[in-house]
Write a protein that holds these residues in place. Structure first.
Motif, PDB file in Angstrom:
ATOM      1  N   LEU A  48      13.380  50.868 104.345  1.00  0.00           N
ATOM      2  CA  LEU A  48      13.266  52.118 103.623  1.00  0.00           C
ATOM      3  C   LEU A  48      12.655  53.381 104.389  1.00  0.00           C
ATOM      4  CD1 LEU A  48      13.266  52.883  99.933  1.00  0.00           C
ATOM      5  CD2 LEU A  48      11.729  53.832 101.218  1.00  0.00           C
ATOM      6  N   MET A  49      12.988  54.504 104.281  1.00  0.00           N
ATOM      7  CA  MET A  49      12.381  55.408 104.757  1.00  0.00           C
ATOM      8  C   MET A  49      11.807  56.634 103.787  1.00  0.00           C
ATOM      9  SD  MET A  49      13.682  58.792 107.304  1.00  0.00           S
ATOM     10  CE  MET A  49      13.378  57.910 108.881  1.00  0.00           C
ATOM     11  N   LEU A  50      10.443  56.959 104.038  1.00  0.00           N
ATOM     12  CA  LEU A  50       9.818  57.906 103.181  1.00  0.00           C
ATOM     13  C   LEU A  50       9.806  59.152 104.103  1.00  0.00           C
ATOM     14  CD1 LEU A  50       6.985  55.890 101.572  1.00  0.00           C
ATOM     15  CD2 LEU A  50       8.982  56.563 100.392  1.00  0.00           C
ATOM     16  N   LEU A  51      10.562  60.349 103.689  1.00  0.00           N
ATOM     17  CA  LEU A  51      10.636  61.206 104.600  1.00  0.00           C
ATOM     18  C   LEU A  51      10.137  62.896 104.131  1.00  0.00           C
ATOM     19  CD1 LEU A  51      12.117  62.248 107.390  1.00  0.00           C
ATOM     20  CD2 LEU A  51      14.065  62.660 105.912  1.00  0.00           C
ATOM     21  N   ASP A  52       9.254  63.259 104.882  1.00  0.00           N
ATOM     22  CA  ASP A  52       8.547  64.591 104.180  1.00  0.00           C
ATOM     23  C   ASP A  52       9.670  65.511 104.938  1.00  0.00           C
ATOM     24  OD1 ASP A  52       7.228  66.683 103.840  1.00  0.00           O
ATOM     25  OD2 ASP A  52       5.899  66.589 105.792  1.00  0.00           O
ATOM     26  N   MET A  53       9.939  66.478 104.161  1.00  0.00           N
ATOM     27  CA  MET A  53      11.090  67.396 104.587  1.00  0.00           C
ATOM     28  C   MET A  53      10.674  68.744 105.163  1.00  0.00           C
ATOM     29  SD  MET A  53      13.184  65.700 103.272  1.00  0.00           S
ATOM     30  CE  MET A  53      14.957  66.396 103.284  1.00  0.00           C
ATOM     31  N   SER A  54       9.282  69.054 105.234  1.00  0.00           N
ATOM     32  CA  SER A  54       8.903  69.818 106.037  1.00  0.00           C
ATOM     33  C   SER A  54       7.987  69.209 107.335  1.00  0.00           C
ATOM     34  CB  SER A  54       7.977  70.786 105.458  1.00  0.00           C
ATOM     35  OG  SER A  54       8.360  71.414 104.447  1.00  0.00           O
ATOM     36  N   PRO A  77      17.945  53.498 103.126  1.00  0.00           N
ATOM     37  CA  PRO A  77      17.655  54.337 102.205  1.00  0.00           C
ATOM     38  C   PRO A  77      16.598  55.415 102.313  1.00  0.00           C
ATOM     39  CG  PRO A  77      17.387  51.921 101.398  1.00  0.00           C
ATOM     40  CD  PRO A  77      17.552  52.135 102.875  1.00  0.00           C
ATOM     41  N   ILE A  78      16.802  56.432 101.844  1.00  0.00           N
ATOM     42  CA  ILE A  78      15.726  57.649 102.323  1.00  0.00           C
ATOM     43  C   ILE A  78      15.265  58.126 101.080  1.00  0.00           C
ATOM     44  CG2 ILE A  78      15.389  60.011 103.317  1.00  0.00           C
ATOM     45  CD1 ILE A  78      17.871  59.338 105.197  1.00  0.00           C
ATOM     46  N   ILE A  79      13.854  58.482 100.844  1.00  0.00           N
ATOM     47  CA  ILE A  79      13.305  59.039  99.728  1.00  0.00           C
ATOM     48  C   ILE A  79      12.614  60.445 100.238  1.00  0.00           C
ATOM     49  CG2 ILE A  79      11.315  59.031  97.980  1.00  0.00           C
ATOM     50  CD1 ILE A  79      11.830  56.123  97.568  1.00  0.00           C
ATOM     51  N   ALA A  80      13.132  61.241  99.928  1.00  0.00           N
ATOM     52  CA  ALA A  80      12.539  62.709 100.190  1.00  0.00           C
ATOM     53  C   ALA A  80      11.051  62.863  99.583  1.00  0.00           C
ATOM     54  CB  ALA A  80      13.479  63.812  99.872  1.00  0.00           C
ATOM     55  N   LEU A  81      10.337  63.411 100.587  1.00  0.00           N
ATOM     56  CA  LEU A  81       8.859  63.501  99.932  1.00  0.00           C
ATOM     57  C   LEU A  81       8.514  64.910 100.316  1.00  0.00           C
ATOM     58  CD1 LEU A  81       6.618  60.554 100.987  1.00  0.00           C
ATOM     59  CD2 LEU A  81       7.850  61.091  98.948  1.00  0.00           C
ATOM     60  N   THR A  82       8.229  65.885  99.103  1.00  0.00           N
ATOM     61  CA  THR A  82       8.178  67.222  99.540  1.00  0.00           C
ATOM     62  C   THR A  82       7.364  68.025  98.360  1.00  0.00           C
ATOM     63  OG1 THR A  82       9.465  69.391  99.773  1.00  0.00           O
ATOM     64  CG2 THR A  82      10.429  67.843  98.296  1.00  0.00           C
ATOM     65  N   ALA A  83       6.710  68.953  98.857  1.00  0.00           N
ATOM     66  CA  ALA A  83       5.859  69.960  97.887  1.00  0.00           C
ATOM     67  C   ALA A  83       6.771  71.002  97.209  1.00  0.00           C
ATOM     68  CB  ALA A  83       4.766  70.510  98.747  1.00  0.00           C
TER      69      ALA A  83
END
Length: 123
Positions: A48-54, A77-83
């Protein structure tokens, strides 16, 4: 033990999240920009990937799109992590190819639930 690839350019966020996930039993590898994230995903085959969007070099939107267009990476699978917490940001992340979305600051119990749900779907 599931292998997670954390792609995060902020050192404090990267350190905190990788340590906390490691304590929960995950094997966490890290990348500091989108280009490195794609390369490490190809080389390491994470669950799985935890992906910051910025991100620098390639942002998370581009990384997700490229992964889902790549036959070797599209199953990760990708989980987007973002503010970015606006309503359309979730839709934009899902449209780019992310499988789920979570906001920063990270609520670890909520994120763990999303990780487990996606990992259980791929088994």
């Amino acid at each position: 033990m599931a292998k997670l690839l954390l792609v995060e350019d902020n050192e404090m966020n990267r350190d905190m999240l990788s340590r906390r996930l490691g304590r929960k039993g995950y094997d966490v590898i890290v990348a500091v920009d989108g280009e490195q994230g794609l390369s490490m995903c190809r080389d390491s085959q994470p669950d799985l990937m935890l992906l910051d969007m910025s991100l620098p070099v390639k942002d998370g939107w581009q990384v997700a799109s490229e992964m889902k267009a790549d036959t070797d990476l599209k199953a990760v699978p990708i989980i987007a992590l973002t503010a970015h917490a606006m309503a359309d940001d979730r839709q934009r992340a899902l449209a780019a190819g992310c499988d789920d979305y979570d906001t920063k600051p990270v609520d670890l119990p909520r994120l763990l639930g999303k990780i487990e749900a996606l990992l259980n779907c791929t088994e």
